[in-house]
Design an enzyme around this catalytic site. Structure first.
Site, PDB file in Angstrom:
ATOM      1  N   ARG A  91      72.968  38.851 -58.527  1.00 34.94           N
ATOM      2  CA  ARG A  91      73.795  38.594 -59.702  1.00 34.94           C
ATOM      3  C   ARG A  91      74.259  39.874 -60.376  1.00 34.94           C
ATOM      4  O   ARG A  91      75.004  39.824 -61.358  1.00 34.94           O
ATOM      5  CB  ARG A  91      73.017  37.731 -60.714  1.00 34.94           C
ATOM      6  CG  ARG A  91      72.847  36.290 -60.281  1.00 34.94           C
ATOM      7  CD  ARG A  91      72.250  35.457 -61.388  1.00 34.94           C
ATOM      8  NE  ARG A  91      70.807  35.655 -61.498  1.00 34.94           N
ATOM      9  CZ  ARG A  91      70.093  35.318 -62.560  1.00 34.94           C
ATOM     10  NH1 ARG A  91      70.684  34.801 -63.620  1.00 34.94           N
ATOM     11  NH2 ARG A  91      68.786  35.509 -62.581  1.00 34.94           N
ATOM     12  N   GLU A 101      62.036  38.171 -54.973  1.00 33.67           N
ATOM     13  CA  GLU A 101      63.384  37.724 -54.645  1.00 33.67           C
ATOM     14  C   GLU A 101      64.322  38.421 -55.618  1.00 33.67           C
ATOM     15  O   GLU A 101      64.318  38.126 -56.810  1.00 33.67           O
ATOM     16  CB  GLU A 101      63.503  36.211 -54.796  1.00 33.67           C
ATOM     17  CG  GLU A 101      64.921  35.667 -54.605  1.00 33.67           C
ATOM     18  CD  GLU A 101      65.048  34.217 -55.060  1.00 33.67           C
ATOM     19  OE1 GLU A 101      66.133  33.861 -55.590  1.00 33.67           O
ATOM     20  OE2 GLU A 101      64.080  33.449 -54.909  1.00 33.67           O
ATOM     21  N   LYS A 124      64.878  25.324 -50.923  1.00 31.66           N
ATOM     22  CA  LYS A 124      64.605  25.595 -52.327  1.00 31.66           C
ATOM     23  C   LYS A 124      64.989  24.338 -53.119  1.00 31.66           C
ATOM     24  O   LYS A 124      66.040  23.736 -52.864  1.00 31.66           O
ATOM     25  CB  LYS A 124      65.455  26.787 -52.767  1.00 31.66           C
ATOM     26  CG  LYS A 124      65.435  27.104 -54.249  1.00 31.66           C
ATOM     27  CD  LYS A 124      66.347  28.297 -54.506  1.00 31.66           C
ATOM     28  CE  LYS A 124      66.434  28.660 -55.975  1.00 31.66           C
ATOM     29  NZ  LYS A 124      67.273  29.851 -56.217  1.00 31.66           N
TER      30      LYS A 124
END
Length: 317
Positions: free
Chosen positions: A45, A41, A129
């Protein structure tokens, strides 16, 4: 559960990666694959995220590749155009989730309370999640929330490490855990991809927990052979329908089974994940040998090859 999330379930661990430089993407992906986790993943950012995903997708077309920390529909488009196969977000933004659902893009939004989960259900999701996992109450919180939401499954991320990984994965409502302990930022920046590979392999071995279950011996006098193990080592002899056990480690077959000399049983924490991992390493299985429990869960299966004259099978702990 959709096909991509099912693949994530079989892998069990999703490395959460922050990349500041696109040039680090391919060697990092190679380290993960060699270590046994063909999955990542890549978080949005940094400015390098889309480029990193594109580079990994080109070098490793079969790798399961997601985009994390996705906050807008524009980022969803950027990630999918770059080659991502699933989307992960830290929280539940209804606009982003609906956009993914409408476009048939697998998405797991961050949820940490019942209200979040009810929103996810209303948007058609059955996997979310759980973030930040440890700070939000950890496994105890997941178990508490799973009681009223019986069809919801979770992918906890945040505070997961090799120490608590199996505590989470042993709960049947958890499909996989996200974590960054094997892909630490300082190791990536230092180019220490060999250490990342080692930490990845260590994580996989910790998850699967391979250990010797028993050795099966093809013998003409099973009672005598098992009896010798009992008399010499004190391993209690127990007669079953097809074999005689001496303790739990030695099984003497009444009728020769698979393997020229016999068979070796290897226990594992999660047999489905073990099969997936070994198949990715090039190991082939004898599908006709598979045994299932009354719920249809795989409980044992033989490898195609013999090792040292012994057939080898996995067995669920």
């Amino acid at each position: 559960m959709n096909e991509v999330l099912e693949q994530i379930r079989k892998i069990g661990i999703v490395p959460v990666v922050k990349l500041d430089r696109v040039e680090d993407a391919v060697p990092l992906a190679e380290s993960l694959c060699k270590g046994g986790l063909p999955c990542a993943e890549v978080t949005f950012r940094t400015a390098a995220a889309a480029g990193a995903i594109a580079a990994i997708r080109k070098a490793f077309p079969d790798m399961l590749l997601g985009a994390g920390t996705v906050l807008t529909t524009k980022q969803v488009d950027e990630a999918m155009e770059a080659g991502a196969t699933f989307i992960v977000s830290p929280g539940l933004n209804p606009e982003v989730v609906k956009y993914c659902v409408d476009n048939k893009i697998p998405v797991t939004p961050g949820c940490s309370n019942p209200s979040d989960i009810e929103q996810a259900i209303s948007l058609g999701l059955d996997v979310v999640k759980f973030f930040p996992a440890e700070a939000a109450g950890g496994l105890a919180m997941i178990k508490a929330m799973s009681a009223p939401y019986v069809n919801m499954k979770f992918m906890p991320t945040g505070g997961i490490s090799a120490k608590n990984l199996n505590e989470y994965l042993s709960f049947n409502k958890i499909i996989a855990c996200g974590g960054s302990w094997m892909v630490k930022d300082d190791l990536i920046k230092a180019g220490e991809f060999d250490k990342i590979e080692a930490l990845t392999r260590e994580a996989v071995e910790q998850m699967l927990g391979f250990e010797l279950a028993h050795v099966g011996i093809n013998e003409t006098d099973e009672d005598k052979t098992a009896g010798r193990f009992e008399s010499i080592f004190g391993l209690e002899k127990k007669t079953g329908s097809g074999s005689v056990f001496a303790g739990t480690a030695v099984e003497v077959m009444k009728t020769p089974g698979l393997g020229a000399k016999g068979h070796i049983g290897i226990r594992t924490n999660y047999i489905d994940r073990a099969v997936n991992y070994l198949e990715n390493q090039g190991v082939e299985f004898n599908s006709s040998s598979a045994k299932y429990d009354d719920k249809g869960n795989l409980k044992a299966i033989y490898l195609k090859e013999e090792i040292g004259g012994f057939a080898v099978h996995l067995v669920q702990k």
